[in-house]
Motif scaffolding. Structure first.
Motif, PDB file in Angstrom:
ATOM      1  N   ARG A 404      -3.642 -45.480 103.470  1.00 41.30           N
ATOM      2  CA  ARG A 404      -2.327 -45.916 103.962  1.00 41.30           C
ATOM      3  C   ARG A 404      -2.439 -47.273 104.657  1.00 41.30           C
ATOM      4  NH1 ARG A 404       2.536 -42.347 104.691  1.00 41.30           N
ATOM      5  NH2 ARG A 404       2.241 -40.763 103.083  1.00 41.30           N
ATOM      6  N   LYS A 405      -3.588 -47.515 105.321  1.00 44.01           N
ATOM      7  CA  LYS A 405      -3.801 -48.795 105.998  1.00 44.01           C
ATOM      8  C   LYS A 405      -4.433 -49.822 105.068  1.00 44.01           C
ATOM      9  CE  LYS A 405      -4.242 -47.038 110.731  1.00 44.01           C
ATOM     10  NZ  LYS A 405      -5.100 -46.970 111.945  1.00 44.01           N
ATOM     11  N   LYS A 406      -5.352 -49.348 104.220  1.00 40.97           N
ATOM     12  CA  LYS A 406      -6.112 -50.248 103.356  1.00 40.97           C
ATOM     13  C   LYS A 406      -5.300 -50.741 102.160  1.00 40.97           C
ATOM     14  CE  LYS A 406     -10.825 -50.365 101.470  1.00 40.97           C
ATOM     15  NZ  LYS A 406     -12.020 -49.535 101.173  1.00 40.97           N
ATOM     16  N   MET A 407      -4.450 -49.872 101.626  1.00 43.01           N
ATOM     17  CA  MET A 407      -3.654 -50.210 100.430  1.00 43.01           C
ATOM     18  C   MET A 407      -2.184 -49.866 100.681  1.00 43.01           C
ATOM     19  SD  MET A 407      -6.439 -48.501  97.770  1.00 43.01           S
ATOM     20  CE  MET A 407      -5.550 -48.897  96.268  1.00 43.01           C
ATOM     21  N   PRO A 408      -1.566 -50.510 101.661  1.00 38.29           N
ATOM     22  CA  PRO A 408      -0.197 -50.143 102.042  1.00 38.29           C
ATOM     23  C   PRO A 408       0.867 -50.452 100.991  1.00 38.29           C
ATOM     24  CG  PRO A 408      -0.857 -52.150 103.159  1.00 38.29           C
ATOM     25  CD  PRO A 408      -2.075 -51.631 102.465  1.00 38.29           C
ATOM     26  N   ASP A 409       0.588 -51.435 100.127  1.00 41.57           N
ATOM     27  CA  ASP A 409       1.612 -51.880  99.177  1.00 41.57           C
ATOM     28  C   ASP A 409       1.478 -51.250  97.798  1.00 41.57           C
ATOM     29  OD1 ASP A 409       2.662 -53.593 101.141  1.00 41.57           O
ATOM     30  OD2 ASP A 409       1.171 -55.140 100.636  1.00 41.57           O
ATOM     31  N   VAL A 410       0.448 -50.444  97.605  1.00 39.78           N
ATOM     32  CA  VAL A 410       0.262 -49.786  96.304  1.00 39.78           C
ATOM     33  C   VAL A 410       1.327 -48.704  96.128  1.00 39.78           C
ATOM     34  CG1 VAL A 410      -1.293 -48.372  94.906  1.00 39.78           C
ATOM     35  CG2 VAL A 410      -2.205 -50.260  96.265  1.00 39.78           C
ATOM     36  N   ALA A 411       1.900 -48.637  94.918  1.00 41.05           N
ATOM     37  CA  ALA A 411       2.960 -47.663  94.641  1.00 41.05           C
ATOM     38  C   ALA A 411       2.435 -46.240  94.793  1.00 41.05           C
ATOM     39  CB  ALA A 411       3.497 -47.869  93.228  1.00 41.05           C
ATOM     40  N   ARG A 412       3.209 -45.408  95.464  1.00 44.32           N
ATOM     41  CA  ARG A 412       2.870 -44.006  95.653  1.00 44.32           C
ATOM     42  C   ARG A 412       3.994 -43.146  95.070  1.00 44.32           C
ATOM     43  NH1 ARG A 412       0.353 -46.787  99.620  1.00 44.32           N
ATOM     44  NH2 ARG A 412      -1.630 -45.963 100.456  1.00 44.32           N
ATOM     45  N   PRO A 413       3.821 -42.705  93.804  1.00 41.80           N
ATOM     46  CA  PRO A 413       4.863 -41.873  93.169  1.00 41.80           C
ATOM     47  C   PRO A 413       5.146 -40.599  93.962  1.00 41.80           C
ATOM     48  CG  PRO A 413       3.273 -42.637  91.549  1.00 41.80           C
ATOM     49  CD  PRO A 413       2.710 -42.973  92.893  1.00 41.80           C
ATOM     50  N   TYR A 414       4.105 -40.117  94.660  1.00 39.08           N
ATOM     51  CA  TYR A 414       4.280 -38.927  95.494  1.00 39.08           C
ATOM     52  C   TYR A 414       3.689 -39.214  96.870  1.00 39.08           C
ATOM     53  CZ  TYR A 414       3.180 -34.440  97.627  1.00 39.08           C
ATOM     54  OH  TYR A 414       3.058 -33.411  98.514  1.00 39.08           O
ATOM     55  N   LYS A 415       4.434 -38.941  97.911  1.00 35.26           N
ATOM     56  CA  LYS A 415       3.936 -39.058  99.276  1.00 35.26           C
ATOM     57  C   LYS A 415       3.879 -37.666  99.887  1.00 35.26           C
ATOM     58  CE  LYS A 415       5.286 -43.802 100.398  1.00 35.26           C
ATOM     59  NZ  LYS A 415       5.953 -44.673 101.390  1.00 35.26           N
ATOM     60  N   VAL A 416       2.739 -37.362 100.539  1.00 31.74           N
ATOM     61  CA  VAL A 416       2.515 -36.017 101.043  1.00 31.74           C
ATOM     62  C   VAL A 416       3.623 -35.607 102.010  1.00 31.74           C
ATOM     63  CG1 VAL A 416       1.021 -36.816 102.909  1.00 31.74           C
ATOM     64  CG2 VAL A 416       0.833 -34.474 102.115  1.00 31.74           C
ATOM     65  N   TRP A 417       4.095 -34.391 101.786  1.00 30.79           N
ATOM     66  CA  TRP A 417       5.114 -33.818 102.668  1.00 30.79           C
ATOM     67  C   TRP A 417       4.492 -33.561 104.039  1.00 30.79           C
ATOM     68  CZ3 TRP A 417       4.603 -28.921 104.858  1.00 30.79           C
ATOM     69  CH2 TRP A 417       5.726 -28.454 105.558  1.00 30.79           C
ATOM     70  N   GLY A 418       5.243 -33.872 105.097  1.00 36.01           N
ATOM     71  CA  GLY A 418       4.785 -33.581 106.446  1.00 36.01           C
ATOM     72  C   GLY A 418       3.749 -34.535 106.988  1.00 36.01           C
ATOM     73  N   TYR A 419       3.608 -35.716 106.387  1.00 35.14           N
ATOM     74  CA  TYR A 419       2.655 -36.709 106.889  1.00 35.14           C
ATOM     75  C   TYR A 419       3.077 -37.156 108.298  1.00 35.14           C
ATOM     76  CZ  TYR A 419      -0.131 -40.984 107.116  1.00 35.14           C
ATOM     77  OH  TYR A 419      -1.032 -41.960 107.492  1.00 35.14           O
ATOM     78  N   PRO A 420       2.159 -37.287 109.251  1.00 36.03           N
ATOM     79  CA  PRO A 420       0.689 -37.180 109.141  1.00 36.03           C
ATOM     80  C   PRO A 420       0.136 -35.805 109.479  1.00 36.03           C
ATOM     81  CG  PRO A 420       1.244 -38.095 111.275  1.00 36.03           C
ATOM     82  CD  PRO A 420       2.560 -37.825 110.586  1.00 36.03           C
ATOM     83  N   TYR A 421       1.030 -34.843 109.770  1.00 37.58           N
ATOM     84  CA  TYR A 421       0.580 -33.548 110.285  1.00 37.58           C
ATOM     85  C   TYR A 421      -0.163 -32.713 109.239  1.00 37.58           C
ATOM     86  CZ  TYR A 421       3.928 -35.014 113.805  1.00 37.58           C
ATOM     87  OH  TYR A 421       4.605 -35.743 114.740  1.00 37.58           O
ATOM     88  N   VAL A 422       0.351 -32.676 107.996  1.00 35.40           N
ATOM     89  CA  VAL A 422      -0.274 -31.851 106.955  1.00 35.40           C
ATOM     90  C   VAL A 422      -1.721 -32.276 106.695  1.00 35.40           C
ATOM     91  CG1 VAL A 422      -0.239 -31.335 104.483  1.00 35.40           C
ATOM     92  CG2 VAL A 422       1.831 -31.033 105.849  1.00 35.40           C
ATOM     93  N   PRO A 423      -1.994 -33.565 106.407  1.00 35.10           N
ATOM     94  CA  PRO A 423      -3.404 -33.944 106.205  1.00 35.10           C
ATOM     95  C   PRO A 423      -4.245 -33.814 107.468  1.00 35.10           C
ATOM     96  CG  PRO A 423      -1.982 -35.890 106.158  1.00 35.10           C
ATOM     97  CD  PRO A 423      -1.077 -34.701 106.135  1.00 35.10           C
ATOM     98  N   ALA A 424      -3.656 -34.060 108.632  1.00 32.92           N
ATOM     99  CA  ALA A 424      -4.408 -33.946 109.890  1.00 32.92           C
ATOM    100  C   ALA A 424      -4.843 -32.507 110.139  1.00 32.92           C
ATOM    101  CB  ALA A 424      -3.559 -34.450 111.053  1.00 32.92           C
ATOM    102  N   ILE A 425      -3.939 -31.558 109.897  1.00 32.23           N
ATOM    103  CA  ILE A 425      -4.285 -30.141 110.071  1.00 32.23           C
ATOM    104  C   ILE A 425      -5.420 -29.747 109.136  1.00 32.23           C
ATOM    105  CG2 ILE A 425      -3.435 -27.786 109.701  1.00 32.23           C
ATOM    106  CD1 ILE A 425      -0.695 -28.784 110.721  1.00 32.23           C
ATOM    107  N   PHE A 426      -5.360 -30.239 107.895  1.00 35.53           N
ATOM    108  CA  PHE A 426      -6.413 -29.912 106.932  1.00 35.53           C
ATOM    109  C   PHE A 426      -7.749 -30.492 107.380  1.00 35.53           C
ATOM    110  CE2 PHE A 426      -9.031 -30.671 103.195  1.00 35.53           C
ATOM    111  CZ  PHE A 426      -9.019 -29.424 102.608  1.00 35.53           C
ATOM    112  N   VAL A 427      -7.752 -31.732 107.833  1.00 32.10           N
ATOM    113  CA  VAL A 427      -8.986 -32.367 108.294  1.00 32.10           C
ATOM    114  C   VAL A 427      -9.586 -31.585 109.462  1.00 32.10           C
ATOM    115  CG1 VAL A 427      -9.969 -34.416 109.408  1.00 32.10           C
ATOM    116  CG2 VAL A 427      -8.367 -34.680 107.504  1.00 32.10           C
TER     117      VAL A 427
END
Length: 481
Positions: A404-427
């Motif tokens: 998200r920081k390194k490639m902010p302008d790259v197209a994202r056809p799908y963005k994770v639901w509940g960001y940033p909480y969902v990936p943070a909980i998994f980590v």
């Protein structure tokens, strides 16, 4: 001008979902619930653990889906890690995949297929081998004595299945996809039949859903140690959910279909696992379930009768055969991607001119997997490295923040639901799982329950890949000069 052969996108959404589901549902759901029941002693806790592990797996799949949508290249997680952390970290992941994580999984899963095939034939090759040959062994430091001729009949069936499925995928990804479709939905049908007969069993009782066992293997019901152990078993049964990313370059409209397949597949798996566990509990109280060696067979025997053992054996064979096929199909693409990145043998990156498959990668994978089968060490190695895969799972989800920081302008056809909480909980969950595994292994070693600290040795095996990284890197530099 001759154009170099390359992998082509030929797999649709239906097949992609089948590969996701097929790569996860193997033998675990037929074996793990009984052990988990003995660790927890509570039907409510048992269902809760399956739901919790399923939700965490879904969070991981959703996080992985965003990255898969924006980087749709064959090699999946290997390619993701290169974008996130660089070539060195990506190579260590690929090395671990080749050395044992995926090849060990193929060997272990297909071996279960070989074991259950014995139910359908009357003689064993093992019986015709003199005892002095069966007892032949050689010694490998840290792993102990290796008996290559033990259960040789099962091993030969296992090797035959691995070679057959490797040939299927050598011939073409579409053919491999067809096999994945057939066996994935056959295994789902077999599980749903077992669920149906379980709930139709007249001796079942809804009171089983609230009746605890008298004790557990960890003493008190609901102990933290029992909960962590049961959660580990559930995570093992859910493992393989990210395999589809390895084959991204061969999926039609991959930026849309891979995120969809990961989400749909994870939800299907979660639903199936909850259903079959409810059926198990309905037929068998947790007290009885905890003493079962194969809970699915016991449930089938009660609800269907003697024919139930045959049904469960067939279901396990179908399930493991399909899982092996999916794992063989996708894993070879990692070594292919490593070779294309000049970090593996050059020939492994070649595509078959007629079948358009990573043929050499499939051959290498089959040969090494068969060596693991003959050695009989795959279960030992897989136990050592299963927690290593969770290090990479955590790194993959954390890499979402990096990109998200390194490639902010790259197209994202799908963005994770509940960001940033969902990936943070998994980590967080994945990190805690790794830490607790290391702690448990150290305690078992101190208490004399194990001869080595499995998780530490697993990390050591991964780090053995470092010399190979510099070998391939320097080799490429010398060729370039």
């Amino acid at each position: 001008m001759n154009k170099e052969s390359s992998l082509l996108p030929k797999l649709g959404l239906f097949t992609t979902v089948s590969i996701v589901v097929g790569a996860v549902i193997g033998s675990g759901i037929f074996k793990k619930p009984a052990l988990m029941a003995s660790q927890l002693g509570s039907p409510e806790l048992l269902i809760f653990v399956w739901v919790l592990a399923g939700v965490i797996t879904l969070f991981g799949a959703l996080s992985n889906a965003e990255v898969a949508g924006m980087i749709s290249e064959t090699g999946g997680q290997y390619v993701f890690f290169e974008k996130m952390y660089g070539k060195f970290f990506a190579f260590l992941y690929g090395w671990a995949i080749f050395a044992v994580i995926q090849t060990g999984s193929i060997a272990s899963i297909t071996y279960i297929f070989g074991e259950y095939s014995q139910y359908f034939y009357l003689f064993r090759i093992d019986n015709f081998i003199p005892i002095e040959y069966v007892d032949f062994y050689f010694y490998i430091p840290l792993l102990g004595k290796i008996y290559p001729l033990h259960d040789i009949g099962v091993k030969l069936v296992t090797i035959s299945a691995i070679l057959f499925l490797s040939i299927v995928n050598y011939i073409g990804v579409v053919f491999g996809g067809i096999v994945a479709n057939i066996f994935t939905w056959m295994k789902i049908l077999a599980i749903l039949l077992l669920v149906y007969f379980g709930f139709m069993y007249s001796g079942g009782s809804v009171s089983n859903f609230t009746t605890d066992a008298s004790t557990t293997t960890y003493g008190s019901i609901g102990s933290m140690a029992g909960f962590i152990a049961a959660l580990s078993g559930a995570f093992w049964a859910y493992d393989g959910w990210n395999n589809i990313t390895y084959i991204a370059g061969e999926v039609k409209n991959s930026q849309k279909n891979i995120p969809l397949a990961l989400t749909i597949g994870a939800l299907i798996i979660l639903g199936i696992y909850i259903l079959i566990n409810l059926a198990y509990i309905y037929v068998l109280p947790v007290e009885e379930m905890s003493k079962s060696t194969l809970v699915a067979a016991d449930v089938a025997l009660r609800s269907i009768g003697p024919i139930g053992a045959g049904l469960v054996s067939a279901a396990v064979m179908i399930s493991t055969f399909g899982t092996s096929n999916g794992t063989i199909m996708v894993s070879a693409r990692v070594y292919y991607a490593m070779s294309k990145n000049n970090l593996f043998f050059k020939s492994i990156g070649e595509v078959h001119p007629r079948f358009l498959t990573p043929a050499n990668a499939l051959i290498l994978q089959a040969v090494w997997t068969c060596v693991l089968v003959i050695s009989g060490t795959f279960d030992i190695l897989t136990d050592m490295l299963i927690f290593v895969s969770w290090i990479f799972y955590a790194a993959g989800a954390y890499g979402l923040f990096v990109l998200r920081k390194k490639m902010p302008d790259v197209a994202r056809p799908y963005k994770v639901w509940g960001y940033p909480y969902v990936p943070a909980i998994f980590v967080i969950f994945a990190t805690l799982f790794v830490i607790l595994t290391i702690y448990s292994d150290i305690v078992n070693y101190i208490e004399g329950k194990t001869e080595i600290i499995n998780s530490i040795f697993g990390i050591f095996l991964v780090l053995l890949g470092i010399p190979f990284y510099f070998y391939f890197k320097n080799k490429h530099k010398s060729l370039a000069n």
